[in-house]
Design an enzyme around this catalytic site. Structure first.
Site, PDB file in Angstrom:
ATOM      1  CD  GLU A 121      44.912 -98.771 -40.108  1.00 51.30           C
ATOM      2  OE1 GLU A 121      44.186 -97.947 -39.515  1.00 51.30           O
ATOM      3  OE2 GLU A 121      44.540 -99.920 -40.359  1.00 51.30           O
TER       4      GLU A 121
ATOM      5  CG  ASP B 236      31.548-115.869 -51.230  1.00 53.00           C
ATOM      6  OD1 ASP B 236      31.728-115.363 -52.358  1.00 53.00           O
ATOM      7  OD2 ASP B 236      31.940-117.015 -50.931  1.00 53.00           O
TER       8      ASP B 236
ATOM      9  CG  ASP C 257      45.090 -97.729 -35.738  1.00 49.84           C
ATOM     10  OD1 ASP C 257      45.047 -97.533 -34.514  1.00 49.84           O
ATOM     11  OD2 ASP C 257      44.463 -98.643 -36.295  1.00 49.84           O
TER      12      ASP C 257
ATOM     13  NE  ARG D  96      37.813-100.743 -40.036  1.00 45.12           N
ATOM     14  CZ  ARG D  96      38.197 -99.685 -39.308  1.00 45.12           C
ATOM     15  NH1 ARG D  96      39.182 -98.922 -39.734  1.00 45.12           N
ATOM     16  NH2 ARG D  96      37.573 -99.395 -38.195  1.00 45.12           N
TER      17      ARG D  96
ATOM     18  CG  HIS E 172      38.722-101.411 -34.612  1.00 46.42           C
ATOM     19  ND1 HIS E 172      39.616-102.047 -33.779  1.00 46.42           N
ATOM     20  CD2 HIS E 172      39.467-100.727 -35.511  1.00 46.42           C
ATOM     21  CE1 HIS E 172      40.855-101.747 -34.149  1.00 46.42           C
ATOM     22  NE2 HIS E 172      40.795-100.960 -35.205  1.00 46.42           N
TER      23      HIS E 172
ATOM     24  CD  GLN F  65      41.641 -98.894 -42.652  1.00 49.78           C
ATOM     25  OE1 GLN F  65      41.080 -99.867 -42.190  1.00 49.78           O
ATOM     26  NE2 GLN F  65      41.759 -97.751 -41.994  1.00 49.78           N
TER      27      GLN F  65
END
Length: 270
Positions: free
Chosen positions: A166, A101, A192, A87, A62, A164
């Site tokens: 959600e 990486d 969420d 994330r 996000h 996660q």
């Protein structure tokens, strides 16, 4: 209960590396504190890293974080002795490879609904024989303060894989998700989750269905020996959550900046 695994994971590893601040804190049960980073700036990453957090979640789902900013933020954060977690925007193999990486100390993967999805994330996160991750970059070792051969020997058991939960489907399948070998943490996205379960967000926090879902996620984590974390809005809630969770992320940089300025402007105008 200890995690049942046939190979070492972040939950069971005996590898010692002082650079891995978040992993060390979780293993010690010291209740690490994290926050989200959404603004693409090396200086922003440094400022937040020096605020006292144990880890920073670089938000490529996000946040306004592109590929270059992701690399730069990981380098800045890890150099200051804080654990960078990315994330990612989705569970695709190439996205996971690219995130790891950078030298990140772990990944957080949003909106996972099934055990099969979780197993694929684990496979993409691990070098053979536990997974299918490819090697070709010097940057991961740098982020861990190691040589590449040292990193290759320890990465599979020191990188933290956060899944996660959600969505309603994620809650329904959380026991099977938590049972997947190589999943280290269940992380609750409360906004969420509220939208999925209640049809609105944020939750008040006392809705029976919402509370039941939180309890079910925590119970699944405890049953299978996995860490459980969640996002909270402030330090007061973070302090309360310590009784139930192993780790929390306290809001993010954008909200922190806005909230501070709005509060000070209110004082100035009062």
């Amino acid at each position: 209960m200890s995690a049942q695994t046939t190979w070492p994971t972040a939950l069971t590893t005996k590898v010692e590396n002082p650079r891995l601040r978040l992993l060390n804190g979780l293993q010690a049960g010291s209740y690490p504190l994290l926050t989200f980073l959404a603004i693409p700036s090396v200086r922003q990453a440094q400022v937040v890293a020096l605020s006292g957090f144990d880890g920073i979640i670089i938000d490529c789902e996000h946040g306004h974080i592109g590929d270059e900013a992701m690399h730069n933020s990981v380098a800045a954060i890890s150099a200051l002795g804080v654990s960078p977690i990315i994330r990612i925007r989705g569970p695709a193999h190439d996205i996971i490879k690219r995130a790891l990486d950078t030298g990140a100390h772990g990944i957080m993967v949003p909106q996972i609904n099934t055990a099969d999805e979780a197993a694929q994330i684990v496979a993409s996160s691990k070098f053979p024989p536990q997974g299918v991750r490819g090697q070709g970059s010097a940057f991961p070792a740098i982020g861990h303060g190691l040589t590449t051969p040292q990193y290759m020997k320890t990465a599979n058991e020191t990188l933290i894989t956060m899944i996660q939960i959600e969505t309603r489907a994620g809650v329904d399948n959380v026991d099977a998700i938590a049972a997947v070998e190589g999943v280290d943490m269940l992380f609750i996205g409360p906004n969420d989750l509220a939208q999925s379960l209640l049809g609105y967000t944020p939750a008040r926090g006392d809705e029976p269905e919402f509370v039941s879902a939180l309890d079910k996620i925590v119970a699944a984590g405890r049953k299978h020996g996995k860490w459980v974390g969640r996002m909270v809005n402030n330090g007061t809630v973070a302090k309360e959550a310590k009784a139930k969770f192993d780790m929390v992320a306290i809001t993010g940089d954008t909200k922190a900046i806005q909230n501070w300025y709005m509060a000070e402007i209110d004082v100035a105008k009062s």
